[in-house]
Write a protein that holds these residues in place. Structure first.
Motif, PDB file in Angstrom:
ATOM      1  N   ILE A  23      12.704 -17.005   3.069  1.00 39.09           N
ATOM      2  CA  ILE A  23      12.294 -16.973   1.661  1.00 39.09           C
ATOM      3  C   ILE A  23      12.730 -15.664   1.011  1.00 39.09           C
ATOM      4  O   ILE A  23      13.278 -15.644  -0.096  1.00 39.09           O
ATOM      5  CB  ILE A  23      10.770 -17.167   1.548  1.00 39.09           C
ATOM      6  N   ALA A  24      12.493 -14.538   1.701  1.00 39.18           N
ATOM      7  CA  ALA A  24      12.868 -13.232   1.150  1.00 39.18           C
ATOM      8  C   ALA A  24      14.372 -13.126   0.954  1.00 39.18           C
ATOM      9  O   ALA A  24      14.858 -12.616  -0.072  1.00 39.18           O
ATOM     10  CB  ALA A  24      12.375 -12.120   2.072  1.00 39.18           C
ATOM     11  N   GLU A  25      15.138 -13.616   1.920  1.00 38.22           N
ATOM     12  CA  GLU A  25      16.600 -13.547   1.825  1.00 38.22           C
ATOM     13  C   GLU A  25      17.104 -14.397   0.656  1.00 38.22           C
ATOM     14  O   GLU A  25      17.990 -13.981  -0.096  1.00 38.22           O
ATOM     15  CB  GLU A  25      17.212 -14.018   3.142  1.00 38.22           C
ATOM     16  N   ALA A  26      16.526 -15.596   0.494  1.00 39.41           N
ATOM     17  CA  ALA A  26      16.930 -16.460  -0.623  1.00 39.41           C
ATOM     18  C   ALA A  26      16.561 -15.834  -1.960  1.00 39.41           C
ATOM     19  O   ALA A  26      17.339 -15.901  -2.929  1.00 39.41           O
ATOM     20  CB  ALA A  26      16.260 -17.829  -0.474  1.00 39.41           C
TER      21      ALA A  26
ATOM     22  N   ARG B 114      -3.694  -7.830  -8.075  1.00 42.46           N
ATOM     23  CA  ARG B 114      -2.360  -8.415  -8.133  1.00 42.46           C
ATOM     24  C   ARG B 114      -1.699  -8.328  -6.767  1.00 42.46           C
ATOM     25  O   ARG B 114      -1.767  -7.305  -6.087  1.00 42.46           O
ATOM     26  CB  ARG B 114      -1.522  -7.670  -9.167  1.00 42.46           C
ATOM     27  N   LEU B 115      -1.095  -9.444  -6.380  1.00 38.13           N
ATOM     28  CA  LEU B 115      -0.432  -9.465  -5.090  1.00 38.13           C
ATOM     29  C   LEU B 115       0.752  -8.513  -5.099  1.00 38.13           C
ATOM     30  O   LEU B 115       1.491  -8.434  -6.082  1.00 38.13           O
ATOM     31  CB  LEU B 115       0.043 -10.885  -4.764  1.00 38.13           C
ATOM     32  N   ALA B 116       0.922  -7.793  -4.017  1.00 34.69           N
ATOM     33  CA  ALA B 116       2.034  -6.845  -3.894  1.00 34.69           C
ATOM     34  C   ALA B 116       2.869  -7.240  -2.685  1.00 34.69           C
ATOM     35  O   ALA B 116       2.345  -7.393  -1.579  1.00 34.69           O
ATOM     36  CB  ALA B 116       1.512  -5.420  -3.742  1.00 34.69           C
ATOM     37  N   ALA B 117       4.161  -7.420  -2.911  1.00 33.45           N
ATOM     38  CA  ALA B 117       5.064  -7.759  -1.825  1.00 33.45           C
ATOM     39  C   ALA B 117       5.354  -6.528  -0.978  1.00 33.45           C
ATOM     40  O   ALA B 117       5.304  -5.395  -1.459  1.00 33.45           O
ATOM     41  CB  ALA B 117       6.369  -8.337  -2.379  1.00 33.45           C
TER      42      ALA B 117
ATOM     43  N   ARG C  81       9.731 -11.308  -6.739  1.00 37.66           N
ATOM     44  CA  ARG C  81       8.738 -10.455  -6.073  1.00 37.66           C
ATOM     45  C   ARG C  81       7.379 -11.154  -6.005  1.00 37.66           C
ATOM     46  O   ARG C  81       6.671 -11.056  -4.994  1.00 37.66           O
ATOM     47  CB  ARG C  81       8.647  -9.130  -6.818  1.00 37.66           C
ATOM     48  N   THR C  82       7.010 -11.857  -7.062  1.00 36.11           N
ATOM     49  CA  THR C  82       5.737 -12.575  -7.066  1.00 36.11           C
ATOM     50  C   THR C  82       5.738 -13.700  -6.035  1.00 36.11           C
ATOM     51  O   THR C  82       4.749 -13.897  -5.310  1.00 36.11           O
ATOM     52  CB  THR C  82       5.466 -13.151  -8.469  1.00 36.11           C
ATOM     53  N   LEU C  83       6.836 -14.435  -5.951  1.00 33.65           N
ATOM     54  CA  LEU C  83       6.921 -15.511  -4.961  1.00 33.65           C
ATOM     55  C   LEU C  83       6.845 -14.972  -3.536  1.00 33.65           C
ATOM     56  O   LEU C  83       6.170 -15.552  -2.673  1.00 33.65           O
ATOM     57  CB  LEU C  83       8.229 -16.288  -5.152  1.00 33.65           C
ATOM     58  N   LEU C  84       7.528 -13.862  -3.282  1.00 35.16           N
ATOM     59  CA  LEU C  84       7.486 -13.270  -1.948  1.00 35.16           C
ATOM     60  C   LEU C  84       6.069 -12.827  -1.610  1.00 35.16           C
ATOM     61  O   LEU C  84       5.594 -13.038  -0.478  1.00 35.16           O
ATOM     62  CB  LEU C  84       8.445 -12.086  -1.862  1.00 35.16           C
ATOM     63  N   ALA C  85       5.382 -12.234  -2.569  1.00 34.75           N
ATOM     64  CA  ALA C  85       4.007 -11.803  -2.328  1.00 34.75           C
ATOM     65  C   ALA C  85       3.107 -12.995  -2.013  1.00 34.75           C
ATOM     66  O   ALA C  85       2.236 -12.920  -1.135  1.00 34.75           O
ATOM     67  CB  ALA C  85       3.476 -11.039  -3.542  1.00 34.75           C
TER      68      ALA C  85
END
Length: 328
Positions: A197-200, A10-13, A157-161
């Protein structure tokens, strides 16, 4: 029985920091993230932070002062009022008095020194507490210049990762390392895209968490539904941005594959003379030449495919990493 393939990890941010941060501020955030116990999250009273360290030394200095006063204020020996020989009082009282006089002199010297050392310790601990308060204030000022994965909900969190995975795939590719896809632009644009992206996503998470968990009344429910549709539309926009990055990373991966394939073909064709000599000894010359020409044609085909893959990657970069323009 056929074994099931292992599940993909699983992707981790990971933490994202504003790329416009000054180097010293970035280092401070990194150190605070690695060792949070050593960096305070709030200011403390300089006095209350210093007092515990001065309690025992202060008691020791007070003891020295009290000892100097006691040994100087009390007369331990008075000469005997007679003209005869030495009495028991003289034999034992005089040495005791001399001992206390010497102790009094030593305490008179030690007490001011202890006071000075105590003052120096107080200044040092107070300066350290003031420095920690300054660091705490700076960390508070930099709080919004850093996005922690714990600040995001699961979707965000998933999108950021995913975005970070795409960024990593591009920057670790061979075509990026060898500057075949505008490495300089990637090194600037990819961290900027990741931060935006993270800020949004952090703003999206804060708005989601601000919603009432138990809405009261139809009007509140209707307003909440409208709000959620707007937030979902915003999240969809961020998702499309992440997908553009992933498409770019995929095109870069294809270019990378073609690049490695081209390298392998070139390695094989570099030894074509040796192959030609070997084949010439075993088969007719025209067969050997045809074989080598076939290898050369394969290399040319792979080179064309590599060129096409590079062009596709560059076109994807235009979509995923638009060049930022500044006002004149």
């Amino acid at each position: 029985m056929k074994k099931e393939p292992p599940p993909s990890p699983r992707l981790a941010a990971v933490t994202v920091r504003d790329p416009d941060l000054a180097e010293k501020d970035r280092d401070l955030l990194v150190r605070a993230d690695r060792d949070p116990r050593s960096y305070p999250r709030g200011e403390v009273s300089v006095w209350w932070a210093t007092a515990p360290y001065l309690l025992r030394p202060g008691l020791a200095v007070a003891g020295l002062g009290a000892g100097a006063w006691v040994t100087g204020a009390v007369e331990w020996y008075t000469p005997s009022p007679h003209d005869g020989g030495a009495t028991v009082n003289d034999a034992f009282g005089r040495p005791v008095q001399e001992l206390f006089d010497g102790l009094h002199s030593a305490l008179l010297m030690a007490w001011p020194i202890g006071t000075a050392v105590l003052a120096f310790m107080g200044f040092a601990y107070a300066a350290n507490a003031a420095s920690r308060n300054k660091t705490a204030r700076r960390l508070a000022e930099l709080k919004d210049r850093c996005v922690q994965p714990s600040e995001l909900n699961d979707d965000a969190r998933t999108l950021l990762a995913r975005a970070q995975q795409a960024k990593k795939a591009v920057r670790t590719s061979a075509v990026h390392r060898f500057d075949l896809i505008d490495r300089q632009h990637n090194d600037v644009a990819l961290p900027r895209q990741e931060w935006e992206i993270a800020e949004a996503l952090r703003k999206y998470t804060r708005m989601v968490k601000a919603e009432p968990s138990n809405p009261k009344g139809d009007k509140v429910a209707a307003l909440l539904n409208t709000r959620r549709r707007a937030l979902r539309a915003s999240l969809d926009g961020i998702t499309r941005r992440v997908e553009a990055l992933e498409s770019y990373a995929e095109q870069v991966a294809q270019a990378d594959d073609r690049y490695r394939e081209l390298q392998q073909i070139q390695t094989l064709t570099d030894g074509s003379d040796d192959v030609l000599d070997f084949l010439a000894r075993t088969v007719r010359d025209d067969l050997a030449i045809a074989e080598i020409e076939g290898m050369t044609g394969e290399a040319a085909a792979v080179a064309d495919a590599f060129t096409t893959a590079l062009e596709s990657a560059k076109e994807a970069a235009v979509i995923a990493l638009p060049t930022r323009t500044t006002a004149a």
